[in-house]
Design a protein around this motif. Structure first.
Motif, short mmCIF file in Angstrom:
data_model
loop_
_atom_site.label_atom_id
_atom_site.label_comp_id
_atom_site.label_asym_id
_atom_site.label_seq_id
_atom_site.Cartn_x
_atom_site.Cartn_y
_atom_site.Cartn_z
N ASN A 63 6.97 -11.53 10.18
CA ASN A 63 8.19 -11.77 9.44
C ASN A 63 8.82 -10.47 8.98
O ASN A 63 8.13 -9.49 8.66
N ASN A 64 10.16 -10.44 8.91
CA ASN A 64 10.86 -9.20 8.56
C ASN A 64 10.52 -8.72 7.15
O ASN A 64 10.50 -7.51 6.90
N VAL A 65 10.24 -9.64 6.24
CA VAL A 65 9.88 -9.21 4.88
C VAL A 65 8.52 -8.52 4.89
O VAL A 65 8.31 -7.53 4.18
N ARG A 66 7.59 -9.00 5.70
CA ARG A 66 6.29 -8.34 5.80
C ARG A 66 6.45 -6.95 6.41
O ARG A 66 5.82 -5.98 5.96
N LEU A 67 7.31 -6.80 7.42
CA LEU A 67 7.57 -5.49 8.00
C LEU A 67 8.18 -4.56 6.94
O LEU A 67 7.86 -3.37 6.89
N MET A 68 9.03 -5.10 6.10
CA MET A 68 9.61 -4.32 5.01
C MET A 68 8.52 -3.86 4.04
O MET A 68 8.53 -2.72 3.57
N GLN A 69 7.57 -4.73 3.75
CA GLN A 69 6.45 -4.36 2.89
C GLN A 69 5.67 -3.20 3.49
O GLN A 69 5.28 -2.26 2.78
N TRP A 70 5.43 -3.26 4.80
CA TRP A 70 4.70 -2.17 5.46
C TRP A 70 5.45 -0.85 5.31
O TRP A 70 4.85 0.18 5.04
N VAL A 71 6.78 -0.88 5.53
CA VAL A 71 7.58 0.34 5.46
C VAL A 71 7.57 0.91 4.04
O VAL A 71 7.33 2.10 3.83
N LEU A 72 7.83 0.07 3.04
CA LEU A 72 7.91 0.55 1.67
C LEU A 72 6.55 0.89 1.09
O LEU A 72 6.46 1.61 0.08
N GLY A 73 5.50 0.41 1.73
CA GLY A 73 4.14 0.70 1.26
C GLY A 73 3.75 2.16 1.38
O GLY A 73 2.72 2.57 0.84
N ALA A 74 4.57 2.95 2.07
CA ALA A 74 4.28 4.37 2.20
C ALA A 74 5.56 5.20 2.13
O ALA A 74 5.63 6.29 2.69
N ALA A 75 6.57 4.69 1.44
CA ALA A 75 7.88 5.33 1.44
C ALA A 75 8.09 6.33 0.31
O ALA A 75 9.10 7.03 0.29
#
Length: 260
Positions: free
Chosen positions: A187-199
């Motif tokens: 899901n796109n929200v999970r992908l967003m979580q991955w990105v922001l998890g190290a931003a």
């Protein structure tokens, strides 16, 4: 891009294609600072988009029998205040136009005091559920889109900002069944979580950025292993097997747009 918050606040919810709903921030959606995290806000907007599509008879239930569905290709989000646990957020949304077979949908987020706290624009394309690729639009799709559409609240650049420098890999992630949505991909929200998890700085999480421009380029399937790459506000989720970028993003940290 300059954000005109007065213009955003004054825009009228279109009577023929607009939808509004209230979401209450849950304890599971707040970060270490006690404020709701951006992926939770994106989740509210994803839900609101679904209800808005129902008004037009363009929701998943209306398209799945034809073997097609809307998928999110890009989302641009600006947040100037992150509410806390238990606070209510009004989400308003409407279709805001079509260009080159890409439909846009805008969102306005307002707190319980009536202050506009966020704005977003999303970009949607048709997806062939059998062939797993972009699909042509049937005529009836275009006939159901509102004419005229609602107003655009923001005018993002045509192309997302990208880094000319290579992005170093900082982590690897394996897509789990719990990451998938009803389309069978992450899901796109999970992908967003991955990105922001190290931003954040030193590759720490930043779930409360000022803005996020995220592009979903191709799907991530279950059990695929990906590399998370990040440097200087630019991020990518890349398939480990062949290096294909599944997601690219530009993150502006902090919250300099905060309400006084």
């Amino acid at each position: 891009m300059t954000i005109d918050w007065d213009h955003i606040a004054k825009a009228t919810l279109p009577a023929h294609c607009g939808w509004r709903g209230t979401y209450r921030v849950r304890y599971s959606e707040i970060g270490e600072n006690g404020k709701v995290m951006m992926p939770a806000l994106a989740d509210y907007m994803q839900d609101a988009a679904g209800w808005g599509a129902r008004i037009l008879k363009l929701a998943y239930d209306d398209t799945v029998d034809q073997g097609i569905a809307w998928v999110l290709a890009r989302m641009v989000i600006y947040i100037r205040d992150y509410p806390g646990n238990g606070e209510d957020i009004l989400v308003e949304t409407w279709p805001s136009g079509v260009s080159r077979r890409v439909a846009t949908r805008d969102f306005r987020l307002t707190n319980a005091k009536g202050d506009v706290i966020g704005v977003a624009q999303s970009y949607w394309v048709m997806f062939d559920l059998r062939e797993r690729r972009a699909a042509q639009w049937p005529d009836w799709i275009e006939e159901r889109l509102p004419n005229p559409p609602g107003p655009k609240l923001i005018e993002p650049p045509l192309r997302p900002a990208t880094s000319t420098d290579p992005l170093p890999a900082i982590d690897t992630i394996k897509a789990r069944p719990s990451d998938l949505d009803l389309y069978g991909h992450v899901n796109n929200v999970r992908l967003m979580q991955w990105v922001l998890g190290a931003a954040g700085s030193n590759n720490r999480p930043d779930f409360h950025p000022e803005s996020l421009d995220i592009q979903f380029r191709t799907e991530c399937r279950v059990h695929e292993r990906v590399e998370l790459r990040h440097a200087n506000g630019f991020a990518a989720v890349s398939r480990e097997e062949d290096g294909t970028d599944l997601v690219r993003a530009h993150i502006v940290p902090g919250n300099r747009l905060a309400l006084a």
